[in-house]
Design a protein around this motif. Structure first.
Motif, PDB file in Angstrom:
ATOM      1  N   PRO A 152     -52.877  85.377   4.718  1.00 58.89           N
ATOM      2  CA  PRO A 152     -51.961  85.395   5.864  1.00 58.89           C
ATOM      3  C   PRO A 152     -52.611  84.969   7.177  1.00 58.89           C
ATOM      4  N   TYR A 153     -53.948  84.770   7.189  1.00 59.38           N
ATOM      5  CA  TYR A 153     -54.619  84.401   8.448  1.00 59.38           C
ATOM      6  C   TYR A 153     -54.603  82.880   8.646  1.00 59.38           C
ATOM      7  N   ARG A 154     -54.912  82.464   9.874  1.00 58.95           N
ATOM      8  CA  ARG A 154     -54.857  81.038  10.203  1.00 58.95           C
ATOM      9  C   ARG A 154     -56.145  80.608  10.889  1.00 58.95           C
ATOM     10  N   CYS A 155     -57.266  80.718  10.207  1.00 57.72           N
ATOM     11  CA  CYS A 155     -58.528  80.286  10.813  1.00 57.72           C
ATOM     12  C   CYS A 155     -58.459  78.773  11.013  1.00 57.72           C
ATOM     13  N   SER A 156     -58.973  78.331  12.142  1.00 49.88           N
ATOM     14  CA  SER A 156     -58.742  76.947  12.574  1.00 49.88           C
ATOM     15  C   SER A 156     -59.283  75.889  11.620  1.00 49.88           C
ATOM     16  N   PHE A 157     -60.318  76.256  10.830  1.00 52.78           N
ATOM     17  CA  PHE A 157     -60.990  75.243  10.007  1.00 52.78           C
ATOM     18  C   PHE A 157     -60.557  75.283   8.544  1.00 52.78           C
ATOM     19  N   CYS A 158     -59.700  76.235   8.179  1.00 50.21           N
ATOM     20  CA  CYS A 158     -59.457  76.492   6.753  1.00 50.21           C
ATOM     21  C   CYS A 158     -58.133  75.880   6.289  1.00 50.21           C
ATOM     22  N   PRO A 159     -58.173  75.052   5.227  1.00 53.28           N
ATOM     23  CA  PRO A 159     -56.946  74.393   4.771  1.00 53.28           C
ATOM     24  C   PRO A 159     -56.205  75.202   3.711  1.00 53.28           C
ATOM     25  N   VAL A 160     -56.620  76.453   3.507  1.00 56.51           N
ATOM     26  CA  VAL A 160     -56.163  77.152   2.305  1.00 56.51           C
ATOM     27  C   VAL A 160     -54.648  77.386   2.271  1.00 56.51           C
ATOM     28  N   VAL A 161     -54.056  77.520   3.446  1.00 54.16           N
ATOM     29  CA  VAL A 161     -52.617  77.748   3.475  1.00 54.16           C
ATOM     30  C   VAL A 161     -51.868  76.578   2.828  1.00 54.16           C
ATOM     31  N   SER A 162     -52.371  75.372   3.044  1.00 57.08           N
ATOM     32  CA  SER A 162     -51.717  74.206   2.448  1.00 57.08           C
ATOM     33  C   SER A 162     -52.026  74.069   0.956  1.00 57.08           C
ATOM     34  N   VAL A 163     -53.064  74.749   0.503  1.00 54.58           N
ATOM     35  CA  VAL A 163     -53.415  74.681  -0.920  1.00 54.58           C
ATOM     36  C   VAL A 163     -52.749  75.832  -1.677  1.00 54.58           C
ATOM     37  N   SER A 164     -52.902  77.041  -1.178  1.00 56.48           N
ATOM     38  CA  SER A 164     -52.370  78.214  -1.889  1.00 56.48           C
ATOM     39  C   SER A 164     -51.055  78.740  -1.326  1.00 56.48           C
ATOM     40  N   GLY A 165     -50.672  78.285  -0.155  1.00 54.02           N
ATOM     41  CA  GLY A 165     -49.412  78.765   0.434  1.00 54.02           C
ATOM     42  C   GLY A 165     -49.602  79.900   1.404  1.00 54.02           C
ATOM     43  N   LYS A 166     -48.551  80.087   2.248  1.00 52.07           N
ATOM     44  CA  LYS A 166     -48.625  81.112   3.301  1.00 52.07           C
ATOM     45  C   LYS A 166     -48.438  82.505   2.716  1.00 52.07           C
ATOM     46  N   LEU A 167     -47.626  82.539   1.661  1.00 48.90           N
ATOM     47  CA  LEU A 167     -47.255  83.836   1.117  1.00 48.90           C
ATOM     48  C   LEU A 167     -48.421  84.435   0.328  1.00 48.90           C
ATOM     49  N   TRP A 168     -48.785  85.661   0.655  1.00 49.35           N
ATOM     50  CA  TRP A 168     -49.854  86.327  -0.094  1.00 49.35           C
ATOM     51  C   TRP A 168     -49.231  86.940  -1.343  1.00 49.35           C
ATOM     52  N   ARG A 169     -49.656  86.478  -2.515  1.00 47.46           N
ATOM     53  CA  ARG A 169     -49.037  86.930  -3.777  1.00 47.46           C
ATOM     54  C   ARG A 169     -50.069  87.646  -4.634  1.00 47.46           C
ATOM     55  N   VAL A 170     -49.662  88.740  -5.225  1.00 47.35           N
ATOM     56  CA  VAL A 170     -50.665  89.582  -5.892  1.00 47.35           C
ATOM     57  C   VAL A 170     -50.444  89.709  -7.388  1.00 47.35           C
ATOM     58  N   ARG A 171     -51.519  90.088  -8.070  1.00 48.66           N
ATOM     59  CA  ARG A 171     -51.430  90.499  -9.474  1.00 48.66           C
ATOM     60  C   ARG A 171     -51.659  92.006  -9.536  1.00 48.66           C
ATOM     61  N   ALA A 172     -51.100  92.613 -10.553  1.00 54.07           N
ATOM     62  CA  ALA A 172     -51.342  94.041 -10.748  1.00 54.07           C
ATOM     63  C   ALA A 172     -52.794  94.216 -11.185  1.00 54.07           C
ATOM     64  N   PRO A 173     -53.518  95.194 -10.628  1.00 50.03           N
ATOM     65  CA  PRO A 173     -54.919  95.404 -11.025  1.00 50.03           C
ATOM     66  C   PRO A 173     -55.089  95.546 -12.538  1.00 50.03           C
ATOM     67  N   GLU A 174     -54.157  96.247 -13.183  1.00 50.80           N
ATOM     68  CA  GLU A 174     -54.273  96.481 -14.630  1.00 50.80           C
ATOM     69  C   GLU A 174     -54.253  95.164 -15.404  1.00 50.80           C
ATOM     70  N   SER A 175     -53.403  94.244 -14.940  1.00 54.67           N
ATOM     71  CA  SER A 175     -53.299  92.947 -15.622  1.00 54.67           C
ATOM     72  C   SER A 175     -54.603  92.161 -15.478  1.00 54.67           C
ATOM     73  N   CYS A 176     -55.233  92.250 -14.308  1.00 56.51           N
ATOM     74  CA  CYS A 176     -56.522  91.562 -14.097  1.00 56.51           C
ATOM     75  C   CYS A 176     -57.585  92.146 -15.030  1.00 56.51           C
ATOM     76  N   ILE A 177     -57.586  93.456 -15.137  1.00 57.03           N
ATOM     77  CA  ILE A 177     -58.590  94.108 -15.990  1.00 57.03           C
ATOM     78  C   ILE A 177     -58.379  93.700 -17.456  1.00 57.03           C
ATOM     79  N   ARG A 178     -57.107  93.662 -17.890  1.00 54.75           N
ATOM     80  CA  ARG A 178     -56.832  93.246 -19.277  1.00 54.75           C
ATOM     81  C   ARG A 178     -57.307  91.808 -19.503  1.00 54.75           C
ATOM     82  N   GLU A 179     -57.132  90.968 -18.494  1.00 59.09           N
ATOM     83  CA  GLU A 179     -57.602  89.573 -18.643  1.00 59.09           C
ATOM     84  C   GLU A 179     -59.127  89.546 -18.828  1.00 59.09           C
ATOM     85  N   ILE A 180     -59.830  90.358 -18.052  1.00 61.12           N
ATOM     86  CA  ILE A 180     -61.300  90.362 -18.165  1.00 61.12           C
ATOM     87  C   ILE A 180     -61.718  90.895 -19.545  1.00 61.12           C
TER      88      ILE A 180
END
Ligand code: B12
Length: 497
Positions: A192-220
């Motif tokens: 959600p931040y807009r640091c002047s040098f970072c293009p990430v918003v255009s790569v990943s989008g403005k919206l912060w989207r999450v995964r459930a911690p449990e799902s990440c652990i199962r993936e690992i």
């Protein structure tokens, strides 16, 4: 296609099945062996659909055979290449080889570079499709209907994917996947931040989207079973701590159920506190990297980081108090910077005494606000094919911007100044004569002699720690694997020099 449809991918009929070859080019100075997560996710979706996939990741296997030999053996119906702005030269070679050895095979490009510089990619008539942004929701349709096009079509998903709908990445279709040890995971996407040098918003989008911690652990856990029980887990989120409780929960479960060595990137200083550091340590993460970017107040203000230098200093001290390793990341040449102001960053770095420091030269990627600033207040040169991090031996990066107050020559001088004053091992001792000549060119004599003795001591320490690491590695993975890793590192070192 809707994001939730990714949860239930249906196989296509045999007549529609394709053979897809993906490639990840490698800059010859890159030393990381982390396999490409984006390609692994696309491979997973396509495999579930019934297609046959081969991924050649030159970051993972730098000495993998060249693309023509994979084309000859695998006979792909579709070729896909992922591109970073830093890797365009290497990607161009693969595109050229594909054109020669598979002239009738549709060629798709994707990744941060085609996303930001899609019009540049469109000038290349060897390319048939350019995917902008995330490809999970378009890849099946694209691969199944791909044909040769006169001018590349630009494809963009209409909606953002919900990262919890995405199937686990498929790495077993990677050439020599058995070599995977670094395993990337994103527990969230976007920032959600807009640091002047970072293009990430255009790569990943403005919206912060999450995964459930449990799902990440199962993936690992799945990866530990399928790939290796000996992985180094790399949390690669753009900003993992937007919701602290969610990430704390991930760390708690990780400590209980996984316990493998963990690294977490992009932690903001204003999120660092005792609770976080305690949880990180329990989860087997022993280092924290903080982005300072610049320590001169005027330059810092223009970055729009949304935190203060005091917060960064406090966070750095806290990391040290917890007995963890600290690394700091700086950018040279940001708006407002000049040869005098860079001293503030050097002094800040010395005061905070980090274990490692990364000096990046400013990179005005498309979509960043610094690009507009340099357009107005200075000169922009071509950044395509350049990297921001001073890689390789002792050469400072070729600047890709210039201002009346901070010329190209001064930018190079500033880079050496930062390296000589704060880095002990980046400048290779074996090249000290060449380094001296560079120092002389910029009249950095005292800085050179300040660096030299530190470099000698560091070289001795490094050799000792290398022997210890090799010994540990061979105990964990066997002597053969250790020798292979050493050969890889030596090859990378030669490429650097
Ligand atoms: C993890 C990461 C790394 C890792 C590993 C990268 C990897 N290959 O997996 C490491 C540490 C190695 C790394 C290194 C670098 N990185 Co990096 N990295 C990231 C980070 C944080 C996440 C990438 C990720 O895994 N995303 C999640 C996956 C799912 O997305 P994805 O890879 O983009 O793939 C999706 C789409 O792009 C698309 N796609 C990608 N490839 C293809 C190919 C085809 C054919 C198709 C159809 C679609 C497609 O579909 C995928 C699924 O949706 C991003 C920030 C970001 N959010 O993108 C920066 C980022 C990509 N890195 C960046 C940079 C600058 C670098 C370096 C050049 C840094 C440097 N040294 O100066 C190096 C160079 C790497 C190299 N190849 O040599 C920039 C890229 C800017 C640009 N214009 O190129 C980013 C955006 C960071 C930033 N804020 O500026 N990086």
């Amino acid at each position: 296609m809707k994001s939730e449809e990714l949860r239930n991918i249906k196989e296509v009929g045999e007549d529609k099945r394709k053979r897809v070859l993906f490639a990840n080019p490698r800059r010859n100075t890159t030393t990381n062996q982390v396999p490409h997560m984006g390609l692994a996710i696309l491979a997973s979706i396509l495999k579930k659909r019934g297609h046959e996939i081969l991924v050649v990741d030159y970051n993972l296997i730098p000495d993998a055979p060249n693309i023509p030999s994979f084309i000859r053996k695998f006979k792909p119906d579709v070729i896909g290449i992922t591109i970073y702005t830093a890797n365009t030269k290497e990607a161009d070679k693969i595109i050229g080889d594909s054109k020669i050895f598979a002239p009738n095979t549709p060629l798709i490009v994707g990744g941060p570079h085609p996303t930001l510089y899609y019009d540049e990619s469109q000038k290349d008539n060897r390319i048939d499709y350019i995917v902008r942004g995330e490809a999970e929701l378009v890849i099946m349709d694209l691969v199944e209907n791909a044909k040769k096009e006169k001018i590349a079509s630009i494809i963009q998903a209409r909606e953002r994917v919900n990262p919890d709908d995405v199937p686990y990445p498929e790495y077993k279709v990677f050439y020599k996947w058995q070599y995977i040890r670094g395993y990337s995971i994103m527990t969230s996407r976007g920032c959600p931040y807009r640091c002047s040098f970072c293009p990430v918003v255009s790569v990943s989008g403005k919206l912060w989207r999450v995964r459930a911690p449990e799902s990440c652990i199962r993936e690992i856990e799945h990866a530990m079973k399928e790939i290796s029980p000996n992985l180094h887990i790399l949390v690669q989120d753009d900003n993992p701590l937007v919701d602290k409780n969610r990430f704390y929960r991930f760390l708690r479960i990780y400590a209980e159920r996984i316990g493998l060595r963990l690294s977490v990137t992009n932690i903001r200083a204003d999120d660092v506190n005792d609770e976080l550091l305690t949880l990180l340590k329990k989860a087997n993460c022993n280092s924290v990297g903080l982005g300072v970017e610049h320590a001169h107040p005027e330059v810092f203000k223009l970055i729009n980081k949304g935190e203060t230098l005091e917060q960064i200093e406090k966070a750095a001290n806290l990391v040290r108090n917890h007995g963890m390793l600290l690394s700091l990341c700086f950018v040279i040449g940001l708006p407002g910077d000049n040869i005098r102001r860079i001293r503030a960053s050097i002094e800040f770095a010395k005061k905070l005494k980090p274990d490692s420091i990364y000096w990046n030269s400013v990179m005005p990627y498309r979509s960043t606000s610094i690009r507009a600033w340099f357009g107005k207040h200075g000169t922009l040169y071509n950044e395509i094919g350049h990297t921001s991090l001073a890689e390789g031996s002792f050469m400072a990066n070729e600047p890709v911007v210039e201002t009346p107050d901070f010329t190209k020559e001064e930018r190079i001088k500033a880079h050496y100044l930062c390296l000589f004053e704060t880095i002990d091992d980046k400048l290779k001792l074996g090249k000290s004569i060449l380094i001296f000549l560079e120092a002389a060119k910029y009249q950095l004599y005292s800085e050179f002699f300040y660096w030299l003795p530190r470099a000698v001591i560091k070289e001795i320490k490094n050799t000792r720690s290398l022997i210890e690491k090799a010994h540990d590695y061979s105990k964990r993975e066997g002597v053969k694997a250790m020798l292979e890793r050493m050969i890889f590192l030596m090859k990378s070192r030669n490429a650097e020099n």
